[in-house]
Design a protein around this motif. Structure first.
Motif, PDB file in Angstrom:
ATOM      1  N   LYS A   1      25.189  30.764  33.822  1.00  0.00           N
ATOM      2  CA  LYS A   1      26.494  31.569  33.591  1.00  0.00           C
ATOM      3  C   LYS A   1      26.173  33.231  33.364  1.00  0.00           C
ATOM      4  O   LYS A   1      25.186  33.440  33.018  1.00  0.00           O
ATOM      5  CB  LYS A   1      27.151  30.853  32.167  1.00  0.00           C
ATOM      6  N   THR A   2      27.120  33.931  33.570  1.00  0.00           N
ATOM      7  CA  THR A   2      26.903  35.229  33.401  1.00  0.00           C
ATOM      8  C   THR A   2      27.720  35.872  32.357  1.00  0.00           C
ATOM      9  O   THR A   2      28.885  35.684  32.103  1.00  0.00           O
ATOM     10  CB  THR A   2      27.611  36.059  34.745  1.00  0.00           C
ATOM     11  N   TYR A   3      27.059  36.610  31.742  1.00  0.00           N
ATOM     12  CA  TYR A   3      27.518  37.116  30.254  1.00  0.00           C
ATOM     13  C   TYR A   3      27.625  38.689  30.373  1.00  0.00           C
ATOM     14  O   TYR A   3      26.855  39.401  30.911  1.00  0.00           O
ATOM     15  CB  TYR A   3      27.013  36.755  28.965  1.00  0.00           C
ATOM     16  N   THR A   4      28.662  39.383  29.590  1.00  0.00           N
ATOM     17  CA  THR A   4      28.535  40.805  29.423  1.00  0.00           C
ATOM     18  C   THR A   4      28.444  41.198  28.072  1.00  0.00           C
ATOM     19  O   THR A   4      28.207  42.520  27.888  1.00  0.00           O
ATOM     20  CB  THR A   4      29.895  41.467  30.025  1.00  0.00           C
TER      21      THR A   4
ATOM     22  N   PRO B   1      25.310  42.732  33.771  1.00  0.00           N
ATOM     23  CA  PRO B   1      25.474  41.076  33.595  1.00  0.00           C
ATOM     24  C   PRO B   1      24.016  40.463  33.406  1.00  0.00           C
ATOM     25  O   PRO B   1      23.294  40.540  33.997  1.00  0.00           O
ATOM     26  CB  PRO B   1      26.057  40.890  35.091  1.00  0.00           C
ATOM     27  N   VAL B   2      24.238  39.649  32.106  1.00  0.00           N
ATOM     28  CA  VAL B   2      23.063  38.682  31.848  1.00  0.00           C
ATOM     29  C   VAL B   2      23.283  37.470  32.301  1.00  0.00           C
ATOM     30  O   VAL B   2      24.525  36.960  32.096  1.00  0.00           O
ATOM     31  CB  VAL B   2      22.848  38.996  30.306  1.00  0.00           C
ATOM     32  N   LYS B   3      22.354  36.913  32.856  1.00  0.00           N
ATOM     33  CA  LYS B   3      22.703  35.355  33.435  1.00  0.00           C
ATOM     34  C   LYS B   3      21.717  34.479  32.480  1.00  0.00           C
ATOM     35  O   LYS B   3      20.543  34.842  31.923  1.00  0.00           O
ATOM     36  CB  LYS B   3      21.952  35.367  34.649  1.00  0.00           C
TER      37      LYS B   3
ATOM     38  N   ALA C   1      30.391  34.792  40.592  1.00  0.00           N
ATOM     39  CA  ALA C   1      30.137  34.439  39.237  1.00  0.00           C
ATOM     40  C   ALA C   1      30.385  33.116  38.592  1.00  0.00           C
ATOM     41  O   ALA C   1      31.388  32.395  39.471  1.00  0.00           O
ATOM     42  CB  ALA C   1      31.022  35.491  38.347  1.00  0.00           C
ATOM     43  N   SER C   2      29.412  32.554  37.806  1.00  0.00           N
ATOM     44  CA  SER C   2      29.769  31.097  37.783  1.00  0.00           C
ATOM     45  C   SER C   2      30.810  30.927  36.950  1.00  0.00           C
ATOM     46  O   SER C   2      31.521  31.641  36.230  1.00  0.00           O
ATOM     47  CB  SER C   2      28.497  30.859  36.641  1.00  0.00           C
TER      48      SER C   2
ATOM     49  N   THR D   1      28.210  28.639  41.293  1.00  0.00           N
ATOM     50  CA  THR D   1      28.157  29.903  41.655  1.00  0.00           C
ATOM     51  C   THR D   1      28.411  30.046  43.052  1.00  0.00           C
ATOM     52  O   THR D   1      28.679  31.030  43.483  1.00  0.00           O
ATOM     53  CB  THR D   1      26.854  30.329  41.299  1.00  0.00           C
TER      54      THR D   1
ATOM     55  N   SER E   1      17.510  35.616  35.957  1.00  0.00           N
ATOM     56  CA  SER E   1      17.797  34.682  34.983  1.00  0.00           C
ATOM     57  C   SER E   1      16.632  34.819  33.835  1.00  0.00           C
ATOM     58  O   SER E   1      16.883  34.004  32.946  1.00  0.00           O
ATOM     59  CB  SER E   1      18.073  33.506  35.442  1.00  0.00           C
TER      60      SER E   1
ATOM     61  N   GLU F   1      17.433  42.820  34.555  1.00  0.00           N
ATOM     62  CA  GLU F   1      18.547  43.131  35.464  1.00  0.00           C
ATOM     63  C   GLU F   1      18.503  42.246  36.757  1.00  0.00           C
ATOM     64  O   GLU F   1      17.378  42.377  37.469  1.00  0.00           O
ATOM     65  CB  GLU F   1      18.682  44.326  35.512  1.00  0.00           C
TER      66      GLU F   1
END
Length: 368
Positions: free
Chosen positions: A87-90, A81-83, A345-346, A299, A186, A183
């Motif tokens: 917000k968190t994105y895949t 997961p990338v912040k 998660a956000s 979050t 942010s 990882e």
């Protein structure tokens, strides 16, 4: 070159950052929302490229490419997961023009504009110069790589690209640069490899951040110190620009805020000590089964309350799931106690307090 979130243009290498708000999710007016985290930037030199090894398949042209090909976006699947801006994105999209888009899908249509580009959405961007393309040479393209082992991996997106319309026997028409994601962090960064001048003029580079779309945005930060109205200069090979999250103060939701709902009988009162929330009010209950529920976007939400001789036990729930029991008893009254909720998660969540025994009180909530 590269942009993480919205896009990059063609006027010079640029690194810009803006929170992804294209295609926003529906919001509920009664939900308390935490502010997007800000970023600070730092620049260092002598940094080598980590490089990508997996070809994403992005081999496209540009707006003014002579071979009549067009720019394109290619899906990226993050290995963790990338912040980004809270917000968190895949997943995301990588654009030929040197950007990574979170939430949008756009390609550059001009070759002579610098960020902020009004045609594109919010972004973290590294801007390469002019009409970049990845189609002219078999060695060109967008490549990804994972470096290190969990939970300390770095995900790299590397552009090996050239300037459309020049003879590609000329090395001065080529660029090599990458974006990095860490990882569990942010932190995002951009590293420049070869970034040459060419016969159309110097490649200008800048790194900018903004919590809003580029169009009309005034909250733009440039990581290389350039003015918001133009491009910058050519970064030296080995230049790294890093964006690090700056902790932001939580959003305070008072006990009578619109995002708070109560069930059962509650009594309004005063909280007069210096450790109380700014509103100097609180509400309390001793009614069986009484509840207070905060709806928030973020979050985490923390609960501010007083403990004392009449304090009871309270069940704390997030999104309807039991988290733990909180004991509000103490021999003397202590105002302004903060009870942290779990980090999620956000997104949109609820925090519910259920009276189990004694007295339950609410001074305020703090949303992050």
């Amino acid at each position: 070159m590269l942009a993480l979130a919205a896009a990059i243009g063609l006027c010079a290498p640029t690194i810009a950052l803006a929170s992804a708000q294209a295609r926003p999710a529906p919001t509920v007016s009664s939900a308390a929302a935490a502010a997007s985290p800000a970023y600070t930037t730092s620049v260092r030199t002598g940094v080598g490229l980590l490089g990508g090894t997996t070809d994403t398949g992005n081999h496209c042209g540009s707006y003014d490419d002579w071979n009549n090909t067009s720019p394109c976006t290619t899906p990226l699947q993050f290995p963790f997961p990338v912040k980004f801006y809270g917000k968190t994105y895949t997943s995301a999209l990588a654009d030929t023009a040197g950007n990574i888009q979170f939430g949008g899908d756009a390609t550059r249509t001009e070759s002579d504009t610098c960020f902020p580009d009004p045609e594109l959405g919010p972004a973290f961007a590294v801007h390469t110069g002019y009409a970049m393309q990845t189609a002219e040479k078999p060695t060109f393209g967008i490549f990804t790589g994972v470096h290190g082992t969990a939970p300390h991996r770095t995900f790299v997106v590397e552009w090996r690209a050239g300037l459309a319309g020049l003879s590609f026997d000329d090395p001065y028409a080529e660029w090599d640069f990458e974006a990095r994601f860490v990882e569990g962090s942010s932190t995002v960064s951009a590293v420049f490899g070869d970034s040459y001048e060419n016969d159309l003029g110097p490649n200008d580079t800048w790194v900018r951040t903004s919590p809003a779309p580029w169009r009309g945005s005034t909250a733009v930060q440039d990581g290389l110190g350039h003015s918001s109205g133009g491009c910058g200069g050519t970064p030296a090979k080995g230049t790294e620009v890093t964006f690090t999250t700056t902790p932001t103060a939580p959003t305070v939701v008072e006990e009578n805020g619109a995002a708070v709902r109560y069930s059962g009988t509650w009594r309004a009162g005063r909280c007069g000590s210096s450790t109380c929330s700014p509103g100097n009010r609180q509400t309390s209950t001793s009614a069986a089964g009484a509840r207070a529920t905060l709806t928030y976007t973020g979050t985490r939400a923390d609960w501010v309350a007083s403990t004392g001789p009449n304090g009871g036990k309270v069940g704390l729930y997030v999104d309807g799931r039991f988290v733990r029991t909180v004991d509000l008893y103490s021999p003397t009254i202590v105002d302004g106690r903060v009870f942290a909720g779990p980090t999620k998660a956000s997104g949109k969540h609820t925090l519910t307090l259920k009276r189990l025994s004694g007295r339950l009180n609410v001074d305020a909530f703090r949303v992050r």
